[in-house]
Design an enzyme around this catalytic site. Structure first.
Site, PDB file in Angstrom:
ATOM      1  N   TYR A 141       0.824  -1.212   0.000  1.00 38.03           N
ATOM      2  CA  TYR A 141       0.000   0.000   0.000  1.00 38.03           C
ATOM      3  C   TYR A 141       0.862   1.268   0.000  1.00 38.03           C
ATOM      4  O   TYR A 141       0.430   2.307  -0.487  1.00 38.03           O
ATOM      5  CB  TYR A 141      -0.892   0.041   1.256  1.00 38.03           C
ATOM      6  CG  TYR A 141      -2.219  -0.660   1.118  1.00 38.03           C
ATOM      7  CD1 TYR A 141      -2.290  -1.995   0.751  1.00 38.03           C
ATOM      8  CD2 TYR A 141      -3.412   0.017   1.378  1.00 38.03           C
ATOM      9  CE1 TYR A 141      -3.516  -2.643   0.656  1.00 38.03           C
ATOM     10  CE2 TYR A 141      -4.638  -0.626   1.281  1.00 38.03           C
ATOM     11  CZ  TYR A 141      -4.684  -1.952   0.921  1.00 38.03           C
ATOM     12  OH  TYR A 141      -5.897  -2.573   0.825  1.00 38.03           O
ATOM     13  N   LYS A 192       3.527 -15.054   1.897  1.00 39.27           N
ATOM     14  CA  LYS A 192       3.685 -15.747   0.615  1.00 39.27           C
ATOM     15  C   LYS A 192       5.185 -16.011   0.438  1.00 39.27           C
ATOM     16  O   LYS A 192       5.811 -15.629  -0.562  1.00 39.27           O
ATOM     17  CB  LYS A 192       3.103 -14.871  -0.513  1.00 39.27           C
ATOM     18  CG  LYS A 192       3.008 -15.540  -1.875  1.00 39.27           C
ATOM     19  CD  LYS A 192       1.958 -16.633  -1.966  1.00 39.27           C
ATOM     20  CE  LYS A 192       2.054 -17.345  -3.311  1.00 39.27           C
ATOM     21  NZ  LYS A 192       1.227 -18.572  -3.354  1.00 39.27           N
ATOM     22  N   ASP A 224      -2.633 -18.059   0.015  1.00 39.94           N
ATOM     23  CA  ASP A 224      -3.649 -18.764  -0.778  1.00 39.94           C
ATOM     24  C   ASP A 224      -4.287 -19.881   0.046  1.00 39.94           C
ATOM     25  O   ASP A 224      -5.508 -20.045   0.077  1.00 39.94           O
ATOM     26  CB  ASP A 224      -3.056 -19.288  -2.102  1.00 39.94           C
ATOM     27  CG  ASP A 224      -1.743 -20.050  -1.930  1.00 39.94           C
ATOM     28  OD1 ASP A 224      -1.157 -20.008  -0.822  1.00 39.94           O
ATOM     29  OD2 ASP A 224      -1.300 -20.694  -2.906  1.00 39.94           O
ATOM     30  N   ASP A 248      -6.057  -7.085   4.170  1.00 35.03           N
ATOM     31  CA  ASP A 248      -7.238  -6.463   3.560  1.00 35.03           C
ATOM     32  C   ASP A 248      -8.162  -7.551   3.030  1.00 35.03           C
ATOM     33  O   ASP A 248      -9.373  -7.557   3.284  1.00 35.03           O
ATOM     34  CB  ASP A 248      -6.786  -5.539   2.419  1.00 35.03           C
ATOM     35  CG  ASP A 248      -7.958  -4.885   1.711  1.00 35.03           C
ATOM     36  OD1 ASP A 248      -8.882  -4.425   2.409  1.00 35.03           O
ATOM     37  OD2 ASP A 248      -7.955  -4.857   0.464  1.00 35.03           O
ATOM     38  N   ASP A 252     -11.822  -9.371   4.975  1.00 40.79           N
ATOM     39  CA  ASP A 252     -13.155  -9.397   4.364  1.00 40.79           C
ATOM     40  C   ASP A 252     -13.714 -10.821   4.359  1.00 40.79           C
ATOM     41  O   ASP A 252     -14.895 -11.040   4.639  1.00 40.79           O
ATOM     42  CB  ASP A 252     -13.120  -8.875   2.919  1.00 40.79           C
ATOM     43  CG  ASP A 252     -13.446  -7.385   2.832  1.00 40.79           C
ATOM     44  OD1 ASP A 252     -13.210  -6.678   3.826  1.00 40.79           O
ATOM     45  OD2 ASP A 252     -13.920  -6.943   1.770  1.00 40.79           O
TER      46      ASP A 252
END
Ligand code: IPM
Ligand code: MG
Length: 361
Positions: A141, A192, A224, A248, A252
């Protein structure tokens, strides 16, 4: 005690749900003997319309000079096509960066009253209680270089940079471990590392830190796999710590396990003790001004503000308890409505909450 609270109602349903939250705060303030002084400032779309900027310096200054910041929601179609530096989201990112709010706590806890509102099967979600600790002021970001650049061929190339320093990883890592200590003692770090160097460093630092927290059981997952595990068997998670972008996305996913994103609060905290408290959901422009919004995530954000921002734990308990009680009494806004329940609007939900709060004492 006397607290200065900055209110940032923002856009869409923001002002409606903020009004409910402020009434709740006034009531618990008088019940638990603390005084609140409110000041309101523009952020997001309303700020763009009135000042040309999504985060006016006066707003940031006002936030800096308060004990806690309560934010509702920002954004809407109206501002979606403006240049990036003038978009509501940019104001939110500037607020996080400007206040140094590097740690974002997003609880996803399924309420027994709402198990059947989830899109997943009851046996999968019943009992889910996860805290996502998301790094909020670093990673892709904020990393540089960033931008859209023209290459020698004339073709454009868009660039963002995912970067974390050791100290940035350590400080969010510590929040993760300390959060896990206060909860179920399990911390899952998500990265990751099979592909990204920045993630390998992340994983190495988390492993190193874990020796300082022998009471916390640390595990690692690739992002993942973590996304899959969250919908496959979410009860395996207690506390999750991860970077900005992965957080982020995963927050959700974790949120919707609980049935409605309209129920979830969040806290963004920095080193100074000043925090911003806001619902996870957005500004819902489609129902703005229609008295249909669910104010409970905003009210639960008040709970987080009292608990983490002002250390008024008894008041926080009372607010959270009241939110559960209105559900027990059968009141539902449209987003969490189910058969046999009583459908109410935002205002009426607020009125019932106040009644419940006043009779709790
Ligand atoms: C969130 C939101 C923001 C983010 C947007 C609105 C900038 O999705 O708080 O999760 O990406 O952080
Ligand atoms: Mg998001």
């Amino acid at each position: 005690m006397n607290y200065h609270i900055t209110l940032l109602p923002g856009d869409g349903i923001g002002p409606e749900i903020m009004a409910v939250a402020v009434n709740v705060l006034k009531v618990v303030g008088s019940q638990f003997n603390f005084n609140l002084e409110f000041q309101e400032a523009p952020i997001g779309g309303v700020a763009i319309d009135t000042t040309g900027e999504p985060l006016p310096v006066e707003t940031l200054e006002m936030c800096r000079n308060s004990n806690a910041v309560l934010l509702a929601a920002i954004g809407g179609d109206k501002w979606d096509n403006l240049p990036r530096h003038q978009r509501p989201e940019t104001g939110l990112l500037a607020l996080r960066a400007g206040l140094g709010l590097f740690a974002n706590l997003r609880p996803a806890q399924i309420l027994p009253q709402l198990v059947d509102a989830s899109t997943l099967k009851r046996e999968i979600v019943d009992g889910v209680d996860i805290m996502v600790v998301r790094e909020l002021t670093g990673g892709v970001y904020f990393g540089t270089p960033k931008g859209v650049f023209e290459m020698e061929t004339g073709e454009k190339r868009g660039v963002n940079t995912m970067a974390y320093t050791e100290s940035e990883i350590d400080r969010i890592g510590r929040v993760g471990f300390e959060t896990a200590q206060k909860r179920g003692g399990k911390l899952c770090s998500v990265d990751k590392a099979n592909v990204l160097e920045v993630s390998q460093l992340w994983r190495d630092r988390m492993t190193l830190l874990s020796s300082e927290y022998p009471d916390v059981e640390l595990s690692h997952l690739y992002v993942d796999n973590a996304a899959m595990q969250l919908v496959r068997w979410p009860k395996q998670f207690d506390t999750i710590v991860t970077g900005n972008l992965f957080g982020d996305i995963l927050s959700d996913a974790a949120a919707i396990l609980t049935g409605s994103i309209g129920m979830l609060p969040s806290a963004s905290l920095g080193a100074s003790g000043l925090g911003v408290f806001e619902p996870v959901h957005g500004s819902a422009p489609d129902i703005a001004g229609k008295d249909q919004a669910n104010p409970l995530a905003q009210v639960l954000s008040v709970g987080m503000m009292l608990r983490y921002g002002l250390n008024e734990v008894a008041a926080a308990d009372a607010v959270e308890e009241a939110a559960l009680q209105v559900l027990d009494l059968g009141y539902r806004t449209g987003d969490i409505m189910s058969e046999g329940m009583k459908l109410v609007g935002c205002k009426e939900m607020g009125e019932v909450l106040l009644k419940v709060l006043s009779s709790q004492m």
